[in-house]
Design a protein around this motif. Sequence first.
Motif, PDB file in Angstrom:
ATOM      1  N   VAL A  17      -0.178  -8.322 -56.942  1.00 20.99           N
ATOM      2  CA  VAL A  17      -0.040  -7.479 -55.750  1.00 20.99           C
ATOM      3  C   VAL A  17      -0.273  -6.011 -56.108  1.00 20.99           C
ATOM      4  CG1 VAL A  17       1.545  -6.681 -53.962  1.00 20.99           C
ATOM      5  CG2 VAL A  17       1.497  -9.103 -54.598  1.00 20.99           C
ATOM      6  N   LEU A  18       0.274  -5.563 -57.249  1.00 21.72           N
ATOM      7  CA  LEU A  18       0.058  -4.180 -57.680  1.00 21.72           C
ATOM      8  C   LEU A  18      -1.423  -3.886 -57.860  1.00 21.72           C
ATOM      9  CD1 LEU A  18       2.877  -3.480 -60.317  1.00 21.72           C
ATOM     10  CD2 LEU A  18       2.740  -2.671 -57.964  1.00 21.72           C
ATOM     11  N   CYS A  19      -2.147  -4.810 -58.461  1.00 30.13           N
ATOM     12  CA  CYS A  19      -3.583  -4.603 -58.683  1.00 30.13           C
ATOM     13  C   CYS A  19      -4.341  -4.496 -57.360  1.00 30.13           C
ATOM     14  CB  CYS A  19      -4.156  -5.732 -59.542  1.00 30.13           C
ATOM     15  SG  CYS A  19      -3.626  -5.680 -61.265  1.00 30.13           S
ATOM     16  N   ILE A  20      -3.897  -5.232 -56.360  1.00 33.46           N
ATOM     17  CA  ILE A  20      -4.517  -5.126 -55.032  1.00 33.46           C
ATOM     18  C   ILE A  20      -4.318  -3.720 -54.477  1.00 33.46           C
ATOM     19  CG2 ILE A  20      -4.372  -5.899 -52.627  1.00 33.46           C
ATOM     20  CD1 ILE A  20      -3.737  -8.693 -53.669  1.00 33.46           C
ATOM     21  N   PHE A  21      -3.084  -3.227 -54.543  1.00 35.14           N
ATOM     22  CA  PHE A  21      -2.798  -1.877 -54.025  1.00 35.14           C
ATOM     23  C   PHE A  21      -3.544  -0.822 -54.822  1.00 35.14           C
ATOM     24  CE2 PHE A  21       1.082  -3.808 -52.075  1.00 35.14           C
ATOM     25  CZ  PHE A  21       0.839  -3.387 -50.782  1.00 35.14           C
ATOM     26  N   TRP A  22      -3.539  -0.940 -56.156  1.00 33.82           N
ATOM     27  CA  TRP A  22      -4.233   0.049 -56.984  1.00 33.82           C
ATOM     28  C   TRP A  22      -5.740   0.027 -56.732  1.00 33.82           C
ATOM     29  CZ3 TRP A  22      -1.156  -1.543 -61.984  1.00 33.82           C
ATOM     30  CH2 TRP A  22       0.131  -1.002 -61.907  1.00 33.82           C
ATOM     31  N   GLY A  23      -6.282  -1.160 -56.486  1.00 32.51           N
ATOM     32  CA  GLY A  23      -7.705  -1.259 -56.192  1.00 32.51           C
ATOM     33  C   GLY A  23      -8.067  -0.660 -54.842  1.00 32.51           C
ATOM     34  N   GLN A 190      11.742  10.484 -65.394  1.00 38.21           N
ATOM     35  CA  GLN A 190      11.580  11.862 -65.831  1.00 38.21           C
ATOM     36  C   GLN A 190      10.109  12.162 -66.112  1.00 38.21           C
ATOM     37  OE1 GLN A 190      14.152  13.000 -69.057  1.00 38.21           O
ATOM     38  NE2 GLN A 190      13.078  14.914 -69.459  1.00 38.21           N
ATOM     39  N   THR A 191       9.450  11.258 -66.835  1.00 39.28           N
ATOM     40  CA  THR A 191       8.031  11.446 -67.140  1.00 39.28           C
ATOM     41  C   THR A 191       7.196  11.453 -65.867  1.00 39.28           C
ATOM     42  OG1 THR A 191       8.346  10.302 -69.255  1.00 39.28           O
ATOM     43  CG2 THR A 191       6.086  10.540 -68.470  1.00 39.28           C
ATOM     44  N   LEU A 192       7.513  10.545 -64.952  1.00 39.04           N
ATOM     45  CA  LEU A 192       6.780  10.487 -63.693  1.00 39.04           C
ATOM     46  C   LEU A 192       6.983  11.762 -62.883  1.00 39.04           C
ATOM     47  CD1 LEU A 192       5.077   8.919 -61.632  1.00 39.04           C
ATOM     48  CD2 LEU A 192       7.186   7.828 -60.819  1.00 39.04           C
ATOM     49  N   PHE A 193       8.189  12.300 -62.893  1.00 42.62           N
ATOM     50  CA  PHE A 193       8.474  13.524 -62.135  1.00 42.62           C
ATOM     51  C   PHE A 193       7.652  14.696 -62.661  1.00 42.62           C
ATOM     52  CE2 PHE A 193      10.940  17.422 -61.379  1.00 42.62           C
ATOM     53  CZ  PHE A 193      11.051  17.370 -60.001  1.00 42.62           C
ATOM     54  N   TYR A 194       7.573  14.851 -63.983  1.00 41.94           N
ATOM     55  CA  TYR A 194       6.744  15.918 -64.552  1.00 41.94           C
ATOM     56  C   TYR A 194       5.308  15.821 -64.054  1.00 41.94           C
ATOM     57  CZ  TYR A 194      10.334  17.148 -68.052  1.00 41.94           C
ATOM     58  OH  TYR A 194      11.471  17.575 -68.686  1.00 41.94           O
ATOM     59  N   GLN A 195       4.773  14.610 -64.042  1.00 43.74           N
ATOM     60  CA  GLN A 195       3.385  14.429 -63.633  1.00 43.74           C
ATOM     61  C   GLN A 195       3.191  14.747 -62.153  1.00 43.74           C
ATOM     62  OE1 GLN A 195       1.401  10.809 -65.489  1.00 43.74           O
ATOM     63  NE2 GLN A 195       3.516  10.408 -66.085  1.00 43.74           N
ATOM     64  N   ALA A 229       1.639   8.186 -51.091  1.00 45.14           N
ATOM     65  CA  ALA A 229       2.875   8.823 -51.546  1.00 45.14           C
ATOM     66  C   ALA A 229       3.995   7.814 -51.772  1.00 45.14           C
ATOM     67  CB  ALA A 229       3.318   9.878 -50.541  1.00 45.14           C
ATOM     68  N   ILE A 230       4.157   6.871 -50.833  1.00 48.27           N
ATOM     69  CA  ILE A 230       5.285   5.944 -50.912  1.00 48.27           C
ATOM     70  C   ILE A 230       4.935   4.681 -51.695  1.00 48.27           C
ATOM     71  CG2 ILE A 230       6.900   4.550 -49.569  1.00 48.27           C
ATOM     72  CD1 ILE A 230       6.657   6.618 -47.328  1.00 48.27           C
ATOM     73  N   LEU A 231       3.833   4.035 -51.328  1.00 45.06           N
ATOM     74  CA  LEU A 231       3.505   2.756 -51.959  1.00 45.06           C
ATOM     75  C   LEU A 231       2.906   2.911 -53.349  1.00 45.06           C
ATOM     76  CD1 LEU A 231       2.073   0.666 -48.971  1.00 45.06           C
ATOM     77  CD2 LEU A 231       4.336   0.558 -50.008  1.00 45.06           C
ATOM     78  N   ILE A 232       2.035   3.910 -53.537  1.00 50.10           N
ATOM     79  CA  ILE A 232       1.342   4.035 -54.822  1.00 50.10           C
ATOM     80  C   ILE A 232       2.118   4.921 -55.795  1.00 50.10           C
ATOM     81  CG2 ILE A 232      -0.779   4.767 -55.973  1.00 50.10           C
ATOM     82  CD1 ILE A 232      -1.116   2.287 -54.236  1.00 50.10           C
ATOM     83  N   SER A 233       2.215   6.219 -55.505  1.00 56.49           N
ATOM     84  CA  SER A 233       2.786   7.155 -56.476  1.00 56.49           C
ATOM     85  C   SER A 233       4.286   6.949 -56.705  1.00 56.49           C
ATOM     86  CB  SER A 233       2.543   8.600 -56.016  1.00 56.49           C
ATOM     87  OG  SER A 233       1.175   8.893 -56.028  1.00 56.49           O
ATOM     88  N   PHE A 234       4.977   6.377 -55.754  1.00 55.06           N
ATOM     89  CA  PHE A 234       6.420   6.170 -55.912  1.00 55.06           C
ATOM     90  C   PHE A 234       6.746   4.718 -56.263  1.00 55.06           C
ATOM     91  CE2 PHE A 234      10.593   5.198 -53.890  1.00 55.06           C
ATOM     92  CZ  PHE A 234      11.381   5.940 -54.745  1.00 55.06           C
ATOM     93  N   ALA A 235       6.559   3.818 -55.308  1.00 58.24           N
ATOM     94  CA  ALA A 235       7.022   2.444 -55.492  1.00 58.24           C
ATOM     95  C   ALA A 235       6.253   1.706 -56.582  1.00 58.24           C
ATOM     96  CB  ALA A 235       6.921   1.689 -54.162  1.00 58.24           C
ATOM     97  N   SER A 236       4.914   1.738 -56.530  1.00 53.01           N
ATOM     98  CA  SER A 236       4.142   0.926 -57.478  1.00 53.01           C
ATOM     99  C   SER A 236       4.319   1.408 -58.911  1.00 53.01           C
ATOM    100  CB  SER A 236       2.658   0.927 -57.104  1.00 53.01           C
ATOM    101  OG  SER A 236       2.003   2.122 -57.480  1.00 53.01           O
ATOM    102  N   TYR A 237       4.429   2.730 -59.117  1.00 48.22           N
ATOM    103  CA  TYR A 237       4.612   3.240 -60.474  1.00 48.22           C
ATOM    104  C   TYR A 237       5.972   2.849 -61.035  1.00 48.22           C
ATOM    105  CZ  TYR A 237       0.413   6.136 -59.890  1.00 48.22           C
ATOM    106  OH  TYR A 237      -0.866   6.573 -59.702  1.00 48.22           O
ATOM    107  N   LEU A 238       7.014   2.914 -60.196  1.00 50.98           N
ATOM    108  CA  LEU A 238       8.343   2.518 -60.664  1.00 50.98           C
ATOM    109  C   LEU A 238       8.395   1.022 -60.977  1.00 50.98           C
ATOM    110  CD1 LEU A 238      10.691   4.600 -58.338  1.00 50.98           C
ATOM    111  CD2 LEU A 238      10.115   5.027 -60.737  1.00 50.98           C
TER     112      LEU A 238
END
Length: 304
Positions: A17-23, A190-195, A229-238
């Motif tokens: 599912v993550l690969c679908i969203f990232w694609g 923390q690392t994600l927040f810096y980025q 913002a919500i699905l990719i940079s926040f939820a999928s990365y976590l």
Amino acid sequence: MKQRQALDARAASIMFVLCIFWGLQQVVLKIAAPDISPLMQMALRSGISALLVWPLIRLAQGVHLWTPTYLYPGLLVGLLFAAEFFMLAEAIRFTSASHTVVLLYTAPIFVALGLHWKLPSERLSLLQWSGILLAFLGIVVTFLGRDSQLSAATSSMLYGDFLALCAGILWAATTIAVRLTPLAEAPATQTLFYQLLGGFIVLFPLAYWFGQAVVHWSPVAIGSLLFHAILISFASYLIWFWLLKNYLASRLGVFSFLTPLFGVLFGVWLLGEQLEHSFIMGAIMVMLGVVMVSAQGWFKRRVA
């Protein structure tokens, strides 16, 4: 230290599912581009996601955001992250989403090369060197195997392809910077927040500087921002960081080829993008090379 486990059905389903969203990322950027520039989308999504991550930062254990030990590497990865997404946003303007996603996901190749020279534990095997060679040959094919008539459109697409490849290299540089600095021991949030914070601080003024800050708040523009913002940079990365913490990274690497594959399929289906024969051949070579590099541990276990 917690023992990481082999991939089970749940983890494999999540990765799929993550690969679908990232694609889908680059395709959505391209669809919304008439209403909000890719650069402005990158800036706003980073800012919104940083605000979403902030409460998790406050709850996490062992977070030291502003101490020099972590702050200076954090500034570095924030700048690299911003540079990567600047290149990616510009690439979307000049080339297709299909080309962008394939060339962006060459990043594992450059990560493997960078860590090979720095970490003894990351020395490349013969299989991985073969994968790197195959991927680089695929990159050459995607760039040089175009029509003999170098039209203005083809020249523009080649420039966009080059920017997408640069974005992949910068993504790899960000990953290497995290691995080789104290951030390797910091919480993922923390690392994600810096980025994310670095991406917003750098990209938002750049959008104004390059005249790409005008936004038409259409449903498509708002939907794209919420998606990223919500699905990719926040939820999928976590979720990705959670998978890395609980499952063997080499097993997760087997899925490396799925994201660019989905990206190409969505580009053709939703945007009607045309694929050149040379690009198809080169993309297959790149994806196979990435799998050989990322999943060599899995291959060795299967052979054994």
